[in-house]
Design an enzyme around this catalytic site. Structure first.
Site: not given
Lengths: 417, 372
Positions: A41, A134-135
């Site tokens: 993350d 983003d993860e």
């Protein structure tokens, strides 16, 4: 116990500091070298990217979000110290942190960085499941020989490379399944590296709230609360059968998660369950013309995303948020799945008309769910609406033109409202 | 209330009542069936506020009375009782319970006050007529598959029953469509039906009505008003609100100028469609029809799972045509044909296709093709 220095990637046997470089960035765990399911993350992703682009902002609080009326989409860690959180209304964030630098999101830029991160992950394993820009989940099982290192080292190498080459930091959660990996990545942010081993799973979960479970939001928490379930310990007291009887398929999942079990595989083809887009207005509006324009643009966006993934959906939902933040949703099933913007728009419009008098609204959203693959959704013309076939063909033609000459090459008049 | 009734009679009556009751209910009384004992019969009444069914069964009434009990539970109990049992239903005044007893089994069911049971308002019916059960059975059986489930087009969620002008004069006509296919079924107009307003009979009502129509020799008393429709046998009265909407002008949907004529044995055709469709697992499987002189090739091409082809000898005299349909739609209309060959009339691969039984225009189906 096996330990790893995240700064110089030296493996060693326990100790608070790395024997090689004396760095305190050490992660030590009994099962460090045997676990292989990870969740990565990025830390305050949008804000980190902006800080990389604007080095002068490095030590200032930065908030990414849209407009005066918008909400915070990301706040950097300096802003978070002041209490700014994601999804917080912008005016509130600025009350808490008046000196913050507010930037409009630049999605193209973030998507570019995200692609770079993804490429780095692709180099490690094919089993990647991106959850958003983003993860992502990574399954590094069986990659030791390829990378000449256990998964923990490979992951530490990944975040170090992200920091060096892309200027962004990320937190890693390492465990034996997706549920726990995701929980772990959140334990020690930013620049974290947390491990939840098999041996400690039960003890780790026991007193934690069930809201830890991904997908248990406000509504589900209230339902569980009614049943007296607040922590994992409460959940463990339930018989599997009773959980199933009370909560249906969610009960089955809860029973497993209570025991730290999660058999879901890390897969990039995780089925899409719904596609939706929404927009918050600068000023509340009840103007049917303006709202109609938004309905069309949102329907088109949803259709574009469905088309991009070769998917079609059967249920159309319209979401409206009134000035007092009360949320109205209206949904309807179609006779056949669709990915045609015209059909989504017309359906959404019908739903909206049924609730239009409840305005003014501050937000409007359009969604499609009950997704199937596109080949299962060949449009059949409508006997009662002979124009629908023509409009669908016109839309396909428009799509082809856009593909060739860009998204603005041809637009509907109503999208300009 | 104290009555005894034969298990089979009770089961039949309760079964009809419990199927009207909605499973998910926010108003508790709607989950109940109202039982009234008087004279030498029991009357069962159930409603979901749109449909009301009243069912009478002969019984030995020792003490008259009325009460309401949960319909689904009562049905489950009666269903599980041994065949041939004599069932007694007893409510001691003020006890709030109805006792169901048969042999050595004894059940107590909680009641709700009968005064709370909603009664459907009475309506002035503008047309009353008697129709033989087989006539209604045909009208609804052959049309109901085309009823739409799409809630946005609520006016298509039923069968449009109305008086129309057919080839041989006035007819009683049922039409249903979901926009992809349409069924138009005509029957001889019963005496007294001429003044009937056109009504959209909801899907659920059509399902409930079907249970009244199994007996060939029975006459169904039909009453119609602008807002309600009623079907009655000597034992059962089914009253339903009709869908408050305007059924679209379906006549412009039925192609008049389709000239390419295919005649095929309907059951062979249906079987072949079913066979070739097996290779595709998609819900909306497309079957391609390739037509040449007296030859029909059915084919399915599912890129992920496989392909299938089957050839049929047919009567076709026009030029080559390729046209695709949803397999389920084709199967459904082909299975409506029971006496003669199916006759398909095509125009082009993009236009609606008409299907009927031989040259009989009393049952006409229209289906939209799909791209293949």
């Amino acid at each position: 116990m096996p330990a790893l220095c995240r700064a110089c990637l030296t493996s060693f046997e326990n100790g608070p500091r790395c024997p090689a470089c004396r760095s305190p960035l050490v992660v030590a765990h009994d099962e460090l070298n045997t676990l292989s399911i990870a969740h990565m993350d990025c830390d305050a992703f949008y804000a980190s990217v902006e800080k990389r682009e604007h080095p002068e902002l490095r030590d200032k609080p930065v908030i990414i979000g849209g407009g005066r009326r918008g909400v915070v989409s990301t706040a950097c860690y300096i802003a978070r110290i002041k209490g700014v959180r994601s999804a917080m209304p912008m005016f509130k964030a600025l009350q808490l942190c008046p000196e913050a630098v507010v930037l409009k999101p630049r999605m193209d830029l973030y998507a570019e960085t995200s692609r770079a991160v993804r490429a780095m992950m692709e180099a490690l394993t094919p089993a990647i499941e991106p959850l958003s820009l983003d993860e992502a989940f990574l399954d590094l099982t069986g990659t030791e020989r390829l990378h000449h290192a256990p998964p923990a080292v490979t992951l530490a190498r990944l975040v170090r490379r992200m920091e060096e080459e892309l200027g962004i930091t990320g937190s890693i959660g390492l465990s034996h399944n997706k549920f726990l990996a995701k929980v772990a990545s959140d334990l020690d942010k930013p620049r974290g590296f947390s491990v939840i081993g098999r041996a400690e799973t039960a003890a780790f979960l026991r007193d934690r709230p069930v809201s830890l479970i991904w997908g248990v939001g406000h509504a589900a928490r209230a339902t569980l609360d009614k049943a007296g379930i607040r922590t994992f310990a409460d959940l463990l007291r339930w018989e599997r059968r009773d959980l199933h009887a009370r909560f249906g398929s969610m009960g089955e999942r809860l029973w497993h998660l209570a025991r730290g079990e999660d058999a879901r595989r890390v897969s990039r083809d995780a089925p899409v369950k719904s596609v939706s887009n929404e927009t918050t207005f600068n000023e509340d509006t009840a103007d049917p013309e303006i709202l109609d324009g938004h309905l069309w643009r949102l329907s088109e966006k949803v259709a574009d995303r469905l088309k991009a993934r070769d998917r079609a959906g059967r249920v159309v939902t319209v979401k409206l948020k009134r000035s007092d933040h009360a949320i109205l949703t209206r949904r309807v099933s179609l006779s056949a799945p669709t990915q045609i913007a015209d059909r989504i728009y017309r359906t959404a419009r019908g739903l909206f008309d049924g609730a239009a008098d409840k305005g003014p609204f501050r937000l409007i959203g359009v969604g499609v769910s009950e997704i199937v693959t596109e080949s299962g959704a060949v449009e059949i013309g409508d006997l009662l609406d002979p124009g629908s076939g023509t409009r669908a063909r016109a839309e396909r033609a428009t799509d082809a033109i856009r593909e060739r000459f860009g998204p603005d090459a041809i637009v509907k008049g109503r999208s300009l409202r | 209330m104290k009555v005894s009734i034969e298990r089979a009679a009770l089961l039949k009556a309760v079964a009809q009542a419990q199927s009207v009751v909605e499973r998910r209910n926010t108003i508790p009384i709607l989950a109940n069936v109202l039982i009234e004992a008087e004279g030498d019969s029991l009357t069962f009444r159930a409603t979901d506020l749109d449909i009301e069914v009243i069912d009478r069964a002969p019984a030995m009434v020792e003490r008259k009375g009325a009460s309401t009990v949960p319909a689904v539970t009562l049905h489950e109990i009666v269903r599980k009782l041994p065949d041939g049992a004599l069932v007694s239903l007893t409510e001691e005044p003020g006890s709030g319970r109805v006792t169901v007893q048969a042999g050595r089994s004894k059940f107590a069911l909680a009641t709700l006050p009968r005064e709370d049971f909603p009664v459907m308002t009475t309506t002035e019916y503008t047309a009353n007529f008697a129709a033989p059960a087989p006539l209604l059975r045909r009208l609804f059986d052959k049309s109901k598959f085309a009823i739409s489930t799409e809630e946005t087009r609520y006016y298509l969620n039923g069968v449009y029953m109305h008086v129309a002008t057919g080839e041989g004069g006035q007819v009683l006509r049922c039409v249903a469509t979901d926009g992809h296919r349409l069924a138009r079924i005509d029957a001889e107009l019963p005496d007294g039906a001429e003044t009937m307003p056109g009504v959209i009979v909801p899907r659920k009502t059509v399902g409930e009505l079907r249970k009244l129509l199994d007996d060939d020799d029975i006459q169904i008393a039909v009453s119609v008003s602008e807002t309600k429709v009623r079907f009655a046998t000597p034992d059962i009265t089914l009253t339903s609100k009709v869908i408050d909407g305007t059924f679209p002008d379906y006549s412009r949907v039925i192609p008049q100028a389709n000239t390419r004529r295919l005649e095929v044995d309907a059951s062979e055709f249906a079987k072949a469609v079913d066979r070739v469709a097996t290779v595709s697992s998609e819900r909306s499987r497309a079957v391609k029809l390739s037509l040449d002189e007296d030859r029909l090739v059915l084919s399915v091409n599912a890129p992920d799972s496989g392909a299938a082809e089957e050839e049929l000898a047919v009567a076709y005299g026009d030029e080559h045509l390729e046209i695709g349909f949803n397999a389920k739609y084709l199967l459904e209309i082909a299975s409506q044909v029971d006496r003669e060959n199916a006759v398909f009339l095509f125009n082009s691969a993009g236009d609606p296709t008409l299907m009927r039984e031989g040259n009989d225009s009393s049952a006409v189906y229209v289906v939209m093709p799909m791209r293949v």
